[in-house]
Write a protein that holds these residues in place. Sequence first.
Motif, PDB file in Angstrom:
ATOM      1  N   VAL A 268       0.840  -1.202   0.000  1.00 20.00           N
ATOM      2  CA  VAL A 268       0.000   0.000   0.000  1.00 20.00           C
ATOM      3  C   VAL A 268       0.872   1.248   0.000  1.00 20.00           C
ATOM      4  CG1 VAL A 268      -1.737   1.310   1.278  1.00 20.00           C
ATOM      5  CG2 VAL A 268      -1.878  -1.191   1.174  1.00 20.00           C
ATOM      6  N   ARG A 269       1.838   1.285   0.920  1.00 19.40           N
ATOM      7  CA  ARG A 269       2.724   2.456   1.000  1.00 19.40           C
ATOM      8  C   ARG A 269       3.494   2.654  -0.303  1.00 19.40           C
ATOM      9  NH1 ARG A 269       4.412   1.415   6.777  1.00 19.40           N
ATOM     10  NH2 ARG A 269       6.008   0.120   5.839  1.00 19.40           N
ATOM     11  N   ALA A 270       3.985   1.559  -0.876  1.00 22.96           N
ATOM     12  CA  ALA A 270       4.757   1.662  -2.125  1.00 22.96           C
ATOM     13  C   ALA A 270       3.924   2.291  -3.234  1.00 22.96           C
ATOM     14  CB  ALA A 270       5.253   0.287  -2.543  1.00 22.96           C
ATOM     15  N   HIS A 271       2.660   1.895  -3.341  1.00 22.21           N
ATOM     16  CA  HIS A 271       1.791   2.472  -4.365  1.00 22.21           C
ATOM     17  C   HIS A 271       1.541   3.958  -4.105  1.00 22.21           C
ATOM     18  CE1 HIS A 271       0.968  -1.081  -6.628  1.00 22.21           C
ATOM     19  NE2 HIS A 271       0.513  -1.754  -5.584  1.00 22.21           N
ATOM     20  N   LEU A 272       1.339   4.323  -2.849  1.00 21.85           N
ATOM     21  CA  LEU A 272       1.049   5.726  -2.536  1.00 21.85           C
ATOM     22  C   LEU A 272       2.257   6.614  -2.805  1.00 21.85           C
ATOM     23  CD1 LEU A 272      -1.036   5.278   0.742  1.00 21.85           C
ATOM     24  CD2 LEU A 272      -1.846   5.547  -1.610  1.00 21.85           C
ATOM     25  N   PHE A 273       3.445   6.111  -2.542  1.00 21.93           N
ATOM     26  CA  PHE A 273       4.640   6.897  -2.849  1.00 21.93           C
ATOM     27  C   PHE A 273       4.720   7.203  -4.349  1.00 21.93           C
ATOM     28  CE2 PHE A 273       6.648   5.488   1.246  1.00 21.93           C
ATOM     29  CZ  PHE A 273       6.928   6.770   1.719  1.00 21.93           C
ATOM     30  N   LYS A 274       4.297   6.261  -5.173  1.00 24.88           N
ATOM     31  CA  LYS A 274       4.315   6.483  -6.618  1.00 24.88           C
ATOM     32  C   LYS A 274       3.186   7.441  -7.033  1.00 24.88           C
ATOM     33  CE  LYS A 274       7.550   3.530  -8.148  1.00 24.88           C
ATOM     34  NZ  LYS A 274       8.020   2.959  -6.892  1.00 24.88           N
ATOM     35  N   LEU A 275       1.979   7.209  -6.528  1.00 27.18           N
ATOM     36  CA  LEU A 275       0.834   8.044  -6.904  1.00 27.18           C
ATOM     37  C   LEU A 275       1.029   9.497  -6.474  1.00 27.18           C
ATOM     38  CD1 LEU A 275      -2.169   5.691  -5.998  1.00 27.18           C
ATOM     39  CD2 LEU A 275      -1.403   6.312  -8.296  1.00 27.18           C
ATOM     40  N   TRP A 276       1.613   9.694  -5.294  1.00 25.03           N
ATOM     41  CA  TRP A 276       1.770  11.040  -4.746  1.00 25.03           C
ATOM     42  C   TRP A 276       3.157  11.623  -5.009  1.00 25.03           C
ATOM     43  CZ3 TRP A 276      -0.106   9.811   0.961  1.00 25.03           C
ATOM     44  CH2 TRP A 276      -1.381   9.232   0.922  1.00 25.03           C
ATOM     45  N   HIS A 277       3.934  10.972  -5.843  1.00 23.48           N
ATOM     46  CA  HIS A 277       5.348  11.310  -5.983  1.00 23.48           C
ATOM     47  C   HIS A 277       5.579  12.810  -6.171  1.00 23.48           C
ATOM     48  CE1 HIS A 277       9.533  11.045  -7.333  1.00 23.48           C
ATOM     49  NE2 HIS A 277       9.182  11.840  -8.326  1.00 23.48           N
ATOM     50  N   HIS A 278       4.900  13.415  -7.133  1.00 24.59           N
ATOM     51  CA  HIS A 278       5.158  14.811  -7.474  1.00 24.59           C
ATOM     52  C   HIS A 278       4.721  15.759  -6.357  1.00 24.59           C
ATOM     53  CE1 HIS A 278       6.289  13.732 -11.603  1.00 24.59           C
ATOM     54  NE2 HIS A 278       5.304  12.856 -11.539  1.00 24.59           N
ATOM     55  N   SER A 279       3.649  15.426  -5.652  1.00 27.91           N
ATOM     56  CA  SER A 279       3.197  16.281  -4.548  1.00 27.91           C
ATOM     57  C   SER A 279       4.074  16.115  -3.311  1.00 27.91           C
ATOM     58  CB  SER A 279       1.743  15.955  -4.192  1.00 27.91           C
ATOM     59  OG  SER A 279       0.873  16.278  -5.256  1.00 27.91           O
ATOM     60  N   LEU A 280       4.574  14.909  -3.082  1.00 27.46           N
ATOM     61  CA  LEU A 280       5.424  14.680  -1.906  1.00 27.46           C
ATOM     62  C   LEU A 280       6.782  15.343  -2.040  1.00 27.46           C
ATOM     63  CD1 LEU A 280       4.645  10.937  -1.083  1.00 27.46           C
ATOM     64  CD2 LEU A 280       3.819  12.970   0.108  1.00 27.46           C
ATOM     65  N   LEU A 281       7.183  15.691  -3.267  1.00 21.42           N
ATOM     66  CA  LEU A 281       8.416  16.458  -3.434  1.00 21.42           C
ATOM     67  C   LEU A 281       8.285  17.847  -2.844  1.00 21.42           C
ATOM     68  CD1 LEU A 281       9.370  15.527  -7.123  1.00 21.42           C
ATOM     69  CD2 LEU A 281      10.408  14.658  -5.018  1.00 21.42           C
ATOM     70  N   ILE A 282       7.044  18.323  -2.733  1.00 21.18           N
ATOM     71  CA  ILE A 282       6.771  19.651  -2.167  1.00 21.18           C
ATOM     72  C   ILE A 282       6.414  19.548  -0.690  1.00 21.18           C
ATOM     73  CG2 ILE A 282       5.265  21.683  -2.334  1.00 21.18           C
ATOM     74  CD1 ILE A 282       4.901  20.936  -5.330  1.00 21.18           C
ATOM     75  N   HIS A 283       5.550  18.604  -0.365  1.00 24.70           N
ATOM     76  CA  HIS A 283       5.099  18.425   1.026  1.00 24.70           C
ATOM     77  C   HIS A 283       5.903  17.297   1.675  1.00 24.70           C
ATOM     78  CE1 HIS A 283       1.777  21.154   0.120  1.00 24.70           C
ATOM     79  NE2 HIS A 283       1.616  20.473  -1.003  1.00 24.70           N
ATOM     80  N   ILE A 284       7.147  17.604   1.979  1.00 25.47           N
ATOM     81  CA  ILE A 284       8.077  16.577   2.450  1.00 25.47           C
ATOM     82  C   ILE A 284       7.673  16.031   3.813  1.00 25.47           C
ATOM     83  CG2 ILE A 284      10.507  16.118   3.004  1.00 25.47           C
ATOM     84  CD1 ILE A 284      11.264  18.297   1.050  1.00 25.47           C
ATOM     85  N   ASP A 285       7.059  16.863   4.661  1.00 29.69           N
ATOM     86  CA  ASP A 285       6.680  16.394   5.998  1.00 29.69           C
ATOM     87  C   ASP A 285       5.673  15.239   5.915  1.00 29.69           C
ATOM     88  OD1 ASP A 285       4.880  18.302   4.904  1.00 29.69           O
ATOM     89  OD2 ASP A 285       3.921  18.546   6.864  1.00 29.69           O
ATOM     90  N   LEU A 286       4.748  15.311   4.950  1.00 28.71           N
ATOM     91  CA  LEU A 286       3.778  14.221   4.785  1.00 28.71           C
ATOM     92  C   LEU A 286       4.434  12.984   4.185  1.00 28.71           C
ATOM     93  CD1 LEU A 286       0.558  16.108   3.593  1.00 28.71           C
ATOM     94  CD2 LEU A 286       1.206  15.377   5.890  1.00 28.71           C
ATOM     95  N   ARG A 287       5.479  13.194   3.434  1.00 25.59           N
ATOM     96  CA  ARG A 287       6.234  12.047   2.916  1.00 25.59           C
ATOM     97  C   ARG A 287       6.828  11.247   4.072  1.00 25.59           C
ATOM     98  NH1 ARG A 287       8.737  10.565  -1.844  1.00 25.59           N
ATOM     99  NH2 ARG A 287      10.530   9.201  -1.563  1.00 25.59           N
ATOM    100  N   MET A 288       7.366  11.955   5.060  1.00 22.39           N
ATOM    101  CA  MET A 288       7.936  11.282   6.226  1.00 22.39           C
ATOM    102  C   MET A 288       6.850  10.589   7.035  1.00 22.39           C
ATOM    103  SD  MET A 288      11.026  11.820   5.684  1.00 22.39           S
ATOM    104  CE  MET A 288      11.627  11.032   7.165  1.00 22.39           C
ATOM    105  N   GLU A 289       5.692  11.215   7.143  1.00 22.03           N
ATOM    106  CA  GLU A 289       4.582  10.588   7.873  1.00 22.03           C
ATOM    107  C   GLU A 289       4.109   9.316   7.169  1.00 22.03           C
ATOM    108  OE1 GLU A 289       1.308  12.809   9.371  1.00 22.03           O
ATOM    109  OE2 GLU A 289       2.456  14.675   9.515  1.00 22.03           O
ATOM    110  N   LEU A 290       4.066   9.355   5.842  1.00 24.43           N
ATOM    111  CA  LEU A 290       3.662   8.168   5.081  1.00 24.43           C
ATOM    112  C   LEU A 290       4.650   7.029   5.299  1.00 24.43           C
ATOM    113  CD1 LEU A 290       1.830   6.764   3.031  1.00 24.43           C
ATOM    114  CD2 LEU A 290       3.176   7.822   1.199  1.00 24.43           C
ATOM    115  N   ALA A 291       5.926   7.352   5.379  1.00 23.59           N
ATOM    116  CA  ALA A 291       6.943   6.319   5.598  1.00 23.59           C
ATOM    117  C   ALA A 291       6.772   5.660   6.959  1.00 23.59           C
ATOM    118  CB  ALA A 291       8.338   6.919   5.474  1.00 23.59           C
ATOM    119  N   ARG A 292       6.232   6.403   7.928  1.00 26.26           N
ATOM    120  CA  ARG A 292       6.073   5.867   9.290  1.00 26.26           C
ATOM    121  C   ARG A 292       4.670   5.322   9.555  1.00 26.26           C
ATOM    122  NH1 ARG A 292       9.248  10.659  10.592  1.00 26.26           N
ATOM    123  NH2 ARG A 292       7.300  11.794  10.962  1.00 26.26           N
TER     124      ARG A 292
END
Length: 517
Positions: A268-292
């Motif tokens: 699930v996480r792997a798919h979300l990292f791909k789907l949200w890739h371009h937005s997570l480059l901007i909202h890095i804090d949510l990228r870290m939350e998704l990883a955890r």
Amino acid sequence: MPKLEGYEFWEKTLGKPRFIVAPMVDQSELPWRLLSRRHKAQLCYTPMLHASVFIRNHRYRKDSLASCEEDSPLIVQFCANDPEVFVEAAMLAQDHCVAVDLNLGCPQSIAKRGHYGAFLQDEWELISDMVSLAHKKLSVPVTCKIRIFPSVEKTVLFAQMLEKAGCQVLTVHGRTREMKGPMTGLADWSVIKAVKDAVKIPVVANGNIQSLKDVEQCIEETGVDGVMSAEGNLHNPALFEGTNPFFWDISYEYFTLVKAYPCALSAVRAHLFKLWHHSLLIHIDLRMELARAKSAEECEDICRRLQVRCEEEAAKHDPTPALGDDRQDPTATLGNSKQDLSARLGDDKQDPAPALGEGKLPHWLCQPYFRPTPAETEANRAEKNRKRPLAVIMEDQNTEGLSKSQLKKRVRNPTITFQSKAKKYEKCAKCANPRGMKCVFSECRACCKHTAHRAVADCPGHNLLFKSKQLKRLQWEAAQREKGLLTDETPTSEASNPDTRANNAIKEGTSQQLDSG
């Protein structure tokens, strides 16, 4: 009923699919396959399954074959390097699929260690045995997925060998096994065309498929029967529809499927990292939350918060055709991905920036991700080394004792520090064993015990207290003499041992009773 083969199988069983989702390790699970099918994918594969593990592990087998009525047609893919093992695993799976695929294209290091995938390319006899045995024993057709060789002629001969062995559908990834990671580069469709012209079975093309326009162009240039997408599908499951939906719409649809058909959180996480890739480059804090994140529910909550932020950003921009109700073909805005990659690789002298510049899709829409080309990767490395060459670092700082990998890290980050290596154990003064670091004799425990016993000495480091115990015994004997309980004629060993004294007292009491009787 006889087993269908070749184009008869392709047309009657598979339904002549043009849009195919590639088998992806840990990312072709049931919910994702269903999501892709609902957005016009016509054929899906399971993730690559390890044949020997599939045979011996019941739970692995059950999880791998999870499916439903909507998940059809489905092909199960295996990696293997033994004909008997491959066929045994395939026979366990043949009642749950329409065909069994042999992976001959995985280029990852795990495939190299396990000796399967693309690292079987040079063992044609073994591959032929696996395919021919499966073709003879299975009740469903056997298909293969390969990578190309540097030589077009060798690739064509390889494909013809597989066709002769019994392969009924051949998928050709237009990259060599060395083209991976930073060195991925552009797939060569001309080799795929050569294979298609040389064999009489259906051929599927894989590589450079990032949009619906790429699918159409690939079929036109190569003449293949279908097109397979992996990374393009991961970033935009609606690729085959020719649309670029909001990432949250696709994500919520995926969450619904995950609730209905639970799967591993890592997928699930792997798919979300791909789907949200371009937005997570901007909202890095949510990228870290998704990883955890520890559950799909947490991931869904993060999606809602990211959606709110992106909607606020979208409100500040002028509406575009991609954001309106009447959505145009997104490839008209983004540009054809194969042409973009060709330009970036130097085949086209035009500046590729306009194709991905002002007309670039907003980051909140599902869209392709273009890897840096090998030339760009090398240029970035050279630029970093130019700015901070190794010779400068060695002049500025003390690099004595650093390993080669540590020097590379120092090049990337001059301020990094390394912990000193642990000191080697010193040897015992009497033997080759490591000595006790707190031993008063600088010896190992065995030698120290012998030395301390002979010298009647203490070694706190090894908790050997011969001297202390002797002093304690002497003090006890002195106290007993003062009380008259101990004389010089009493053996010291008996006097100092409580068990011996108790036994003697019992014996003395028993003898007195016998005398009085």
